[in-house]
Design a protein around this motif. Sequence first.
Motif, PDB file in Angstrom:
ATOM      1  N   ALA A  16      52.454   9.644  44.577  1.00  0.00           N
ATOM      2  CA  ALA A  16      51.206  10.408  44.552  1.00  0.00           C
ATOM      3  C   ALA A  16      50.361  10.105  43.327  1.00  0.00           C
ATOM      4  CB  ALA A  16      51.522  11.906  44.602  1.00  0.00           C
ATOM      5  N   VAL A  17      51.016   9.748  42.221  1.00  0.00           N
ATOM      6  CA  VAL A  17      50.320   9.454  40.957  1.00  0.00           C
ATOM      7  C   VAL A  17      50.892   8.151  40.407  1.00  0.00           C
ATOM      8  CG1 VAL A  17      49.868  10.257  38.589  1.00  0.00           C
ATOM      9  CG2 VAL A  17      49.911  11.900  40.478  1.00  0.00           C
ATOM     10  N   ARG A  18      50.005   7.231  39.984  1.00  0.00           N
ATOM     11  CA  ARG A  18      50.435   5.884  39.605  1.00  0.00           C
ATOM     12  C   ARG A  18      49.991   5.537  38.184  1.00  0.00           C
ATOM     13  NH1 ARG A  18      51.070   3.147  44.675  1.00  0.00           N
ATOM     14  NH2 ARG A  18      50.350   4.487  46.363  1.00  0.00           N
ATOM     15  N   GLU A  19      50.911   5.552  37.259  1.00  0.00           N
ATOM     16  CA  GLU A  19      50.671   5.033  35.901  1.00  0.00           C
ATOM     17  C   GLU A  19      49.382   5.607  35.279  1.00  0.00           C
ATOM     18  OE1 GLU A  19      52.600   2.814  34.159  1.00  0.00           O
ATOM     19  OE2 GLU A  19      54.086   2.461  35.726  1.00  0.00           O
ATOM     20  N   VAL A  20      49.235   6.908  35.342  1.00  0.00           N
ATOM     21  CA  VAL A  20      48.010   7.558  34.857  1.00  0.00           C
ATOM     22  C   VAL A  20      48.076   7.778  33.341  1.00  0.00           C
ATOM     23  CG1 VAL A  20      46.837   9.812  34.850  1.00  0.00           C
ATOM     24  CG2 VAL A  20      47.247   8.624  36.998  1.00  0.00           C
ATOM     25  N   ASN A  21      46.961   7.483  32.670  1.00  0.00           N
ATOM     26  CA  ASN A  21      46.821   7.701  31.228  1.00  0.00           C
ATOM     27  C   ASN A  21      45.513   8.446  30.953  1.00  0.00           C
ATOM     28  OD1 ASN A  21      48.984   5.833  29.742  1.00  0.00           O
ATOM     29  ND2 ASN A  21      48.189   4.703  31.501  1.00  0.00           N
ATOM     30  N   LEU A  32      38.538  16.150  35.556  1.00  0.00           N
ATOM     31  CA  LEU A  32      39.224  15.143  36.359  1.00  0.00           C
ATOM     32  C   LEU A  32      38.693  15.316  37.771  1.00  0.00           C
ATOM     33  CD1 LEU A  32      41.501  13.004  36.084  1.00  0.00           C
ATOM     34  CD2 LEU A  32      43.139  14.816  36.565  1.00  0.00           C
ATOM     35  N   ILE A  33      37.954  14.324  38.263  1.00  0.00           N
ATOM     36  CA  ILE A  33      37.343  14.452  39.586  1.00  0.00           C
ATOM     37  C   ILE A  33      37.932  13.424  40.539  1.00  0.00           C
ATOM     38  CG2 ILE A  33      35.193  15.382  38.621  1.00  0.00           C
ATOM     39  CD1 ILE A  33      33.892  12.644  39.335  1.00  0.00           C
ATOM     40  N   GLY A  34      37.784  13.697  41.824  1.00  0.00           N
ATOM     41  CA  GLY A  34      38.302  12.793  42.836  1.00  0.00           C
ATOM     42  C   GLY A  34      38.345  13.500  44.175  1.00  0.00           C
ATOM     43  N   ALA A  38      43.693  12.802  46.074  1.00  0.00           N
ATOM     44  CA  ALA A  38      43.675  11.761  45.031  1.00  0.00           C
ATOM     45  C   ALA A  38      44.807  11.922  44.022  1.00  0.00           C
ATOM     46  CB  ALA A  38      42.329  11.767  44.305  1.00  0.00           C
ATOM     47  N   GLY A  39      45.420  13.124  43.989  1.00  0.00           N
ATOM     48  CA  GLY A  39      46.518  13.365  43.047  1.00  0.00           C
ATOM     49  C   GLY A  39      46.189  14.328  41.933  1.00  0.00           C
ATOM     50  N   LYS A  40      45.024  14.954  41.994  1.00  0.00           N
ATOM     51  CA  LYS A  40      44.567  15.818  40.909  1.00  0.00           C
ATOM     52  C   LYS A  40      45.493  17.017  40.690  1.00  0.00           C
ATOM     53  CE  LYS A  40      40.483  16.790  42.623  1.00  0.00           C
ATOM     54  NZ  LYS A  40      40.721  16.293  44.006  1.00  0.00           N
ATOM     55  N   THR A  41      45.762  17.743  41.778  1.00  0.00           N
ATOM     56  CA  THR A  41      46.623  18.935  41.659  1.00  0.00           C
ATOM     57  C   THR A  41      48.033  18.546  41.248  1.00  0.00           C
ATOM     58  OG1 THR A  41      45.323  20.278  43.187  1.00  0.00           O
ATOM     59  CG2 THR A  41      47.651  20.846  42.967  1.00  0.00           C
ATOM     60  N   THR A  42      48.526  17.430  41.760  1.00  0.00           N
ATOM     61  CA  THR A  42      49.867  16.955  41.381  1.00  0.00           C
ATOM     62  C   THR A  42      49.956  16.748  39.874  1.00  0.00           C
ATOM     63  OG1 THR A  42      50.250  15.909  43.523  1.00  0.00           O
ATOM     64  CG2 THR A  42      51.542  15.079  41.667  1.00  0.00           C
ATOM     65  N   TYR A 205      37.270  11.841  33.876  1.00  0.00           N
ATOM     66  CA  TYR A 205      38.033  10.745  34.476  1.00  0.00           C
ATOM     67  C   TYR A 205      37.883  10.847  35.991  1.00  0.00           C
ATOM     68  CZ  TYR A 205      40.412  10.532  29.918  1.00  0.00           C
ATOM     69  OH  TYR A 205      40.701  10.439  28.560  1.00  0.00           O
ATOM     70  N   VAL A 206      37.800   9.689  36.650  1.00  0.00           N
ATOM     71  CA  VAL A 206      37.705   9.638  38.114  1.00  0.00           C
ATOM     72  C   VAL A 206      39.031   9.118  38.662  1.00  0.00           C
ATOM     73  CG1 VAL A 206      36.484   8.698  40.104  1.00  0.00           C
ATOM     74  CG2 VAL A 206      35.217   9.244  38.009  1.00  0.00           C
ATOM     75  N   LEU A 207      39.611   9.902  39.555  1.00  0.00           N
ATOM     76  CA  LEU A 207      40.918   9.575  40.129  1.00  0.00           C
ATOM     77  C   LEU A 207      40.750   9.169  41.588  1.00  0.00           C
ATOM     78  CD1 LEU A 207      43.917   9.855  39.020  1.00  0.00           C
ATOM     79  CD2 LEU A 207      44.012  11.978  40.327  1.00  0.00           C
ATOM     80  N   GLU A 208      41.348   8.037  41.958  1.00  0.00           N
ATOM     81  CA  GLU A 208      41.351   7.583  43.351  1.00  0.00           C
ATOM     82  C   GLU A 208      42.767   7.163  43.718  1.00  0.00           C
ATOM     83  OE1 GLU A 208      38.535   4.487  44.147  1.00  0.00           O
ATOM     84  OE2 GLU A 208      36.799   5.735  43.641  1.00  0.00           O
ATOM     85  N   THR A 209      43.282   7.730  44.802  1.00  0.00           N
ATOM     86  CA  THR A 209      44.635   7.436  45.307  1.00  0.00           C
ATOM     87  C   THR A 209      45.667   7.292  44.184  1.00  0.00           C
ATOM     88  OG1 THR A 209      44.112   5.066  45.451  1.00  0.00           O
ATOM     89  CG2 THR A 209      43.808   6.392  47.444  1.00  0.00           C
ATOM     90  N   GLY A 210      45.660   8.286  43.289  1.00  0.00           N
ATOM     91  CA  GLY A 210      46.672   8.331  42.240  1.00  0.00           C
ATOM     92  C   GLY A 210      46.410   7.483  41.019  1.00  0.00           C
ATOM     93  N   ASN A 211      45.268   6.784  40.987  1.00  0.00           N
ATOM     94  CA  ASN A 211      44.918   5.935  39.840  1.00  0.00           C
ATOM     95  C   ASN A 211      43.635   6.426  39.185  1.00  0.00           C
ATOM     96  OD1 ASN A 211      46.775   3.458  40.045  1.00  0.00           O
ATOM     97  ND2 ASN A 211      45.930   3.579  42.103  1.00  0.00           N
TER      98      ASN A 211
END
Length: 234
Positions: A16-21, A32-34, A38-42, A205-211
């Motif tokens: 659900a979340v990929r190598e986020v910094n 944090l938008i998306g 996109a994985g925001k709540t996770t 930050y903009v989050l798309e599919t966990g990135n």
Amino acid sequence: MLRVQNLSVHYGMIQAVREVNFEVNQGEIVSLIGANGAGKTTILRTISGLIRPSKGSITFEGNEIQKTVPQKIVASGLSQVPEGRHIFPGLTVQENLEMGAFLRKDSSEMKADYEQIFKKFPILAERKTQDAATLSGGEQQMLAMGRALMSKPKLLLLDEPSMGLAPIFIKEIFTIIQEIQQQGTTVLLIEQNAKMALSIANRGYVLETGNIVLEGTGAELLASEEVKKAYLGG
């Protein structure tokens, strides 16, 4: 104040979340938008200790917390207002606020803090003996925020505070978020209403599919053609 490094989260085989910094500095509002999914709540639930990451670290005020239990995270000064509000039905407004202060030991200061909450949210003062389940959506959102503030957080995590609210309540909630920041609480805001979120954010930050695919100041992201096209209706 908060640093998230190489964070990955899985639900079973699904990543659900990929190598986020990303990081949140003291005194900021960071958005944090998306899109949905996109994985925001996770990410917020992982910061709060409700989900264990499969990889990476979460540092709050210099201490790693990714293996810390949720109640200790709250006691350290980090509190979350969950998506969907999750107020306690069957308890009054006052009792819901008391639940927010459950871990506090400074009972002598709590009366003044209740008064501050009622000053910030006058409608809650009017409804304090009322069952919280009978409040409107906007009133329940205010109660959820007041409950989180009763834990005296240094960092407040807000998950979709405008979801399902009438426009008049959305404007009021965002004004209150700015007031909370001005009074010294740092805010990490997750929000689908990208325009409102970025308009009050120091950074985003903009989050798309966990990135994370974009970052910048709130103004920079509002002006970004990519953000306009994807999140602001062109």
